[in-house]
Enzyme design. Sequence first.
Site, PDB file in Angstrom:
ATOM      1  N   TRP A   1       8.179 -11.436   8.169  1.00 47.79           N
ATOM      2  CA  TRP A   1       7.000 -10.606   7.914  1.00 47.79           C
ATOM      3  C   TRP A   1       5.972 -11.447   7.151  1.00 47.79           C
ATOM      4  O   TRP A   1       6.329 -12.121   6.183  1.00 47.79           O
ATOM      5  CB  TRP A   1       7.331  -9.357   7.076  1.00 47.79           C
TER       6      TRP A   1
ATOM      7  N   GLU B   1       8.611  -8.188  11.867  1.00 49.39           N
ATOM      8  CA  GLU B   1       8.195  -6.887  11.325  1.00 49.39           C
ATOM      9  C   GLU B   1       6.688  -6.741  11.467  1.00 49.39           C
ATOM     10  O   GLU B   1       5.926  -7.601  11.021  1.00 49.39           O
ATOM     11  CB  GLU B   1       8.595  -6.804   9.840  1.00 49.39           C
TER      12      GLU B   1
ATOM     13  N   LYS C   1       2.914  -4.673  11.010  1.00 47.81           N
ATOM     14  CA  LYS C   1       2.247  -3.917   9.943  1.00 47.81           C
ATOM     15  C   LYS C   1       0.839  -3.552  10.380  1.00 47.81           C
ATOM     16  O   LYS C   1       0.200  -4.294  11.104  1.00 47.81           O
ATOM     17  CB  LYS C   1       2.211  -4.758   8.668  1.00 47.81           C
TER      18      LYS C   1
ATOM     19  N   ASP D   1       9.136  -0.863  10.109  1.00 45.58           N
ATOM     20  CA  ASP D   1       9.137  -0.338   8.736  1.00 45.58           C
ATOM     21  C   ASP D   1       8.346   0.955   8.808  1.00 45.58           C
ATOM     22  O   ASP D   1       7.186   0.949   9.277  1.00 45.58           O
ATOM     23  CB  ASP D   1       8.480  -1.381   7.819  1.00 45.58           C
TER      24      ASP D   1
ATOM     25  N   HIS E   1       4.585   1.311   7.983  1.00 49.13           N
ATOM     26  CA  HIS E   1       3.633   0.391   8.605  1.00 49.13           C
ATOM     27  C   HIS E   1       2.914   0.945   9.821  1.00 49.13           C
ATOM     28  O   HIS E   1       2.506   0.201  10.702  1.00 49.13           O
ATOM     29  CB  HIS E   1       4.347  -0.903   8.983  1.00 49.13           C
TER      30      HIS E   1
ATOM     31  N   HIS F   1      13.244  -1.027   8.543  1.00 47.35           N
ATOM     32  CA  HIS F   1      13.057  -0.932   7.101  1.00 47.35           C
ATOM     33  C   HIS F   1      12.797   0.531   6.805  1.00 47.35           C
ATOM     34  O   HIS F   1      11.798   1.077   7.279  1.00 47.35           O
ATOM     35  CB  HIS F   1      11.848  -1.760   6.628  1.00 47.35           C
TER      36      HIS F   1
ATOM     37  N   ASP G   1       1.179   2.509   2.706  1.00 46.58           N
ATOM     38  CA  ASP G   1       2.463   1.802   2.637  1.00 46.58           C
ATOM     39  C   ASP G   1       2.862   1.614   1.176  1.00 46.58           C
ATOM     40  O   ASP G   1       2.952   0.505   0.668  1.00 46.58           O
ATOM     41  CB  ASP G   1       2.300   0.446   3.341  1.00 46.58           C
TER      42      ASP G   1
ATOM     43  N   ASP H   1       5.603   2.324  -0.440  1.00 49.11           N
ATOM     44  CA  ASP H   1       6.986   1.943  -0.750  1.00 49.11           C
ATOM     45  C   ASP H   1       7.615   2.736  -1.884  1.00 49.11           C
ATOM     46  O   ASP H   1       8.197   2.164  -2.812  1.00 49.11           O
ATOM     47  CB  ASP H   1       7.080   0.427  -1.001  1.00 49.11           C
TER      48      ASP H   1
ATOM     49  N   ASP I   1      13.700  -0.625   2.140  1.00 48.16           N
ATOM     50  CA  ASP I   1      12.594  -1.467   1.657  1.00 48.16           C
ATOM     51  C   ASP I   1      11.615  -0.611   0.865  1.00 48.16           C
ATOM     52  O   ASP I   1      10.792   0.083   1.447  1.00 48.16           O
ATOM     53  CB  ASP I   1      11.885  -2.152   2.838  1.00 48.16           C
TER      54      ASP I   1
HETATM   55  C1  RNT Z   1       5.661  -5.431   3.457  1.00 50.88           C
HETATM   56  C2  RNT Z   1       6.894  -5.394   4.261  1.00 50.88           C
HETATM   57  C3  RNT Z   1       7.980  -6.318   3.820  1.00 50.88           C
HETATM   58  C4  RNT Z   1       8.145  -6.362   2.322  1.00 50.88           C
HETATM   59  C5  RNT Z   1       9.345  -7.128   1.848  1.00 50.88           C
HETATM   60  C6  RNT Z   1       9.274  -7.443   0.402  1.00 50.88           C
HETATM   61  O1  RNT Z   1       4.787  -4.450   3.754  1.00 50.88           O
HETATM   62  O2  RNT Z   1       7.373  -4.089   4.305  1.00 50.88           O
HETATM   63  O3  RNT Z   1       9.156  -5.977   4.451  1.00 50.88           O
HETATM   64  O4  RNT Z   1       8.173  -5.091   1.768  1.00 50.88           O
HETATM   65  O5  RNT Z   1       9.517  -8.227   2.638  1.00 50.88           O
HETATM   66 ZN    ZN Z   2       9.276  -3.788   5.199  1.00 49.50          ZN
END
Ligand code: RNT
Ligand code: ZN
Length: 415
Positions: A181, A222, A224, A256, A259, A283, A291, A293, A323
């Site tokens: 990523w 990954e 985004k 993820d 994303h 993720h 995003d 998290d 994640d």
């Molecule tokens: C970032 C991605 C990625 C990170 C990690 C730390 O938006 O989700 O996966 O969160 O690699």
């Molecule tokens: Zn991620």
Amino acid sequence: MTRFESAKEIYASVGVDVEAAIAKCMEVPVALHCWQGDDVTGFDHDGPLTGGIQTTGNYPGKAKTPEQLMADMDKAMSLMPGKKKLNLHACYAIFEDGEYVDRDKIAPKHFAKWVEFAKERGMGIDFNPTFFSHDKVKDGLTLTSPDEETRKFWIDHGKACIRISQYFAEETGVPCVMNIWIGDGFKDVPADRMGPRMRYKDSIEQILAEPHDNNLVKPCVESKVFGIGVESYTAGSGEFALSFAATHEGCLPLMDNGHYHPTEVVSDKIPALLCFFDEIALHVTRPIRWDSDHVVLFDDETKEIAKEIVRCNALDRVYIALDYFDASINRVSAFAMGFRSFQKALLAALLTPNEALKKLQDANRLTELMVQQEAVKTLPLGDVWNEYCARQGVVSDWEFFAEIEKYEEEVLSLR
Ligand code: RNT
Ligand code: ZN
């Protein structure tokens, strides 16, 4: 009759085998991301978190050394039922005796302590090259940089990570998912959208050309949609990552669920991708408006993601990783709560009479399907969850916080 025995009977009456569900749930590996423990800082650099991601909050007790992080993960894992896999980022390399090498030169030996940690606990390891928080990120770019020296540095980092991933798999006997990523992108309207993507494509191809056993190392890309400071354009967009994985043997797409645009759901994308890919990676996070998290909870989309994996019969085709990174609350609690929430979602999915519900859909009995899907929601999941936790030797939801408080008092507050 105990509550568990009664729950078992209720589930049996709708055709669900509780013992089979519990047994299955114990087997499914879920990767625990070390970066929740220290706000995505790592051990190989000073300086801020970059790449368009952000941790907010300043809760005391953050892990500052490998020993502290391992101790915190141990505590968290003692509170989590289910099978764990360790998920590391390259910036968590452990340098000893004053040695230091840059990210293009990291080697298996810098992760030997993590391997020892994982092996002692019977865990496999997943890995992530770290393409952010580093002075060689030039103008916000890494694998897409027009500066060839910069791009080469990051390609070499990716190659080093392939070698380390192979080492993890060989040591643990468990395949290593290696996730690529990058945060590369532009804050404002770019003049060239394709150039960076062509460079990204070439860079990943060079990384994947590093010799590795495809059965042991599972590289993924990954996607985004945007990051902080790169709101207008992200090189590794959804179309880019998916197309790359689809056209490169041995490369998996990684989704993820933070994303995508807010009304898109990864739960619906899982069965779409499973029509075309042997294996995919996830993720699991909790995006709040963006995003962000947040810690994974037992919420509707988390339940739906788990349900899709189970009813697609794809528990062995989907690599599940968590994640998220919340710095505003006790980080050990964050680790364990997110993991427990996903476990709960998995258990709920396994306790759903999926085959019977599918039959209703195929027979176009959609009124009945709605009624039954609603009825499933109030089956006695909690009684089975408590039993599952007890059998795994971990505390119940109501006993959980006391453990966190105690660890905070005895360990975290002394840091
Ligand atoms: C970032 C991605 C990625 C990170 C990690 C730390 O938006 O989700 O996966 O969160 O690699
Ligand atoms: Zn991620």
